[in-house]
Design a protein around this motif. Sequence first.
Motif, PDB file in Angstrom:
ATOM      1  N   HIS A 151      45.376  31.397  32.968  1.00 36.23           N
ATOM      2  CA  HIS A 151      45.958  32.750  33.036  1.00 36.23           C
ATOM      3  C   HIS A 151      45.159  33.523  34.078  1.00 36.23           C
ATOM      4  O   HIS A 151      43.965  33.770  33.894  1.00 36.23           O
ATOM      5  N   THR A 152      45.816  33.901  35.183  1.00 37.51           N
ATOM      6  CA  THR A 152      45.128  34.635  36.242  1.00 37.51           C
ATOM      7  C   THR A 152      45.591  36.086  36.262  1.00 37.51           C
ATOM      8  O   THR A 152      46.771  36.381  36.066  1.00 37.51           O
ATOM      9  N   TYR A 153      44.637  36.978  36.507  1.00 39.02           N
ATOM     10  CA  TYR A 153      44.906  38.414  36.554  1.00 39.02           C
ATOM     11  C   TYR A 153      44.400  38.988  37.879  1.00 39.02           C
ATOM     12  O   TYR A 153      43.292  38.656  38.320  1.00 39.02           O
ATOM     13  N   LYS A 160      43.782  45.082  34.780  1.00 39.25           N
ATOM     14  CA  LYS A 160      44.127  43.718  35.153  1.00 39.25           C
ATOM     15  C   LYS A 160      45.645  43.549  35.057  1.00 39.25           C
ATOM     16  O   LYS A 160      46.266  44.053  34.140  1.00 39.25           O
ATOM     17  N   LYS A 161      46.211  42.828  36.013  1.00 38.48           N
ATOM     18  CA  LYS A 161      47.649  42.571  36.024  1.00 38.48           C
ATOM     19  C   LYS A 161      47.890  41.066  36.111  1.00 38.48           C
ATOM     20  O   LYS A 161      47.365  40.394  36.999  1.00 38.48           O
ATOM     21  N   THR A 162      48.695  40.539  35.183  1.00 40.27           N
ATOM     22  CA  THR A 162      48.970  39.108  35.168  1.00 40.27           C
ATOM     23  C   THR A 162      49.642  38.653  36.454  1.00 40.27           C
ATOM     24  O   THR A 162      50.619  39.247  36.905  1.00 40.27           O
ATOM     25  N   ASN A 165      50.620  32.562  34.515  1.00 42.21           N
ATOM     26  CA  ASN A 165      50.315  32.196  33.130  1.00 42.21           C
ATOM     27  C   ASN A 165      50.995  30.857  32.857  1.00 42.21           C
ATOM     28  O   ASN A 165      52.186  30.817  32.576  1.00 42.21           O
ATOM     29  N   SER A 185      44.115  45.320  45.358  1.00 42.19           N
ATOM     30  CA  SER A 185      43.371  44.270  44.666  1.00 42.19           C
ATOM     31  C   SER A 185      42.812  43.269  45.665  1.00 42.19           C
ATOM     32  O   SER A 185      43.474  42.898  46.639  1.00 42.19           O
ATOM     33  N   LEU A 188      40.671  37.978  41.627  1.00 40.34           N
ATOM     34  CA  LEU A 188      41.313  37.513  40.400  1.00 40.34           C
ATOM     35  C   LEU A 188      40.279  37.260  39.307  1.00 40.34           C
ATOM     36  O   LEU A 188      39.170  36.808  39.576  1.00 40.34           O
ATOM     37  N   LYS A 189      40.669  37.530  38.081  1.00 43.09           N
ATOM     38  CA  LYS A 189      39.943  37.060  36.893  1.00 43.09           C
ATOM     39  C   LYS A 189      40.749  35.899  36.340  1.00 43.09           C
ATOM     40  O   LYS A 189      41.979  35.973  36.258  1.00 43.09           O
ATOM     41  N   ASP A 193      44.043  30.844  27.883  1.00 40.06           N
ATOM     42  CA  ASP A 193      44.591  31.389  26.643  1.00 40.06           C
ATOM     43  C   ASP A 193      44.356  30.476  25.444  1.00 40.06           C
ATOM     44  O   ASP A 193      44.539  30.890  24.294  1.00 40.06           O
TER      45      ASP A 193
END
Length: 266
Positions: A151-153, A160-162, A165, A185, A188-189, A193
Motif C-alpha cells: 500500500h503506497t501513499y 497521506k493519499k493512497t 493498494n 508531493s 511515498l510512504k 496491509d
Amino acid sequence: MLKLNQKEVLMKKPLSVVLSSVMVSALFLPVNAAAYKVVEVTNGGTITGQVTFAGSEADAKKHTKVYTITKDTDVCGTGKREINYVKVNKGALNDVVVYLDKVKKGKAWPEDEKNATIDQKGCEFLPFFTVMANKGELTAINSDPVAHNIHTYAIIGKAKKTMANVSQPVQGSQVTKTVKLKKRSTGLKVECDQHDFMHAFVFVAKNPYYARVAEDGSYTIKDIPPGKYKVKVWHGYLKDPRAKQVTVKAGQTKTVKTFEYKNKKK
C-alpha cells in the motif's frame, strides 16, 4: 417591461464583449507545468553541503517505534520489531535527499535511477529507503511464502493519499506501477496491509538534480546549468527545513550552508 433571462442577455451582448469575457476566464484556468527538457550541459556547476540532526542519537531513538509481531511468525519472526524512522550517524542525518526544485532543463536522467524495486523479504521492505524518478516504475516483489498487500501513499505535508493498494498473495508475485506525483508531493510512504510492522519510504524526483546523502551527511550535485536555484531537502518522517536560494556559476563548486533538521516529526 419585458424581462430577459441570463441566456438571452448573453446572446444580446456584442460578440467582442463575449470573447473578452472568455479570454479573461481562460487566464484563471490551471496550466500544466512544462515537462523537464534534456539539453547538453557543458562546464556545469556543482553544489555540495551536509545535512545534520540537531538532537543526539538518543533523541533520534525516541522516534523508533516498536511493533508486536502477531502474524505469520514462522516467516516474520516472533516478539517485537523496531522501526528506526530517524537514523543518525555522528550528528549526520541519513535517509535524506537534497534536490533542486523546479528545474526546467538540464542533464539527462541516469537510466538506472528512473525506476525502483522494493522486495518483501522476512516481512520487511528492502530497501527501507530508496529513490526513483517521477513517472518511473515502482516494482514490488513478494519473496515470502506468505501473503503481503503493498500500500503506497503520497506524502502531502502531514497528510497521506493512497496511490496504489495491491494484494500479493503468493510467493514470487510481482507488481509494477507507474508513480506520478503532483507538485505538492515528493515522496511515498510504503506499508503492508497484512503486517502493520512493515514500513518504507521512497523519494520521487521531479528532475535529475538530486543526491542521496552519504553516511556522514554529505552530498554532491553535479552538471548544473548556471543560474539561480532553490535547494530543498526531503526526509520521509521529519519536518524538512526551509529551502535555500543558491546561485550556481559555470564550472564552479558552491557549498551550501548546512541543512539542520530539528527534532520534529512532519
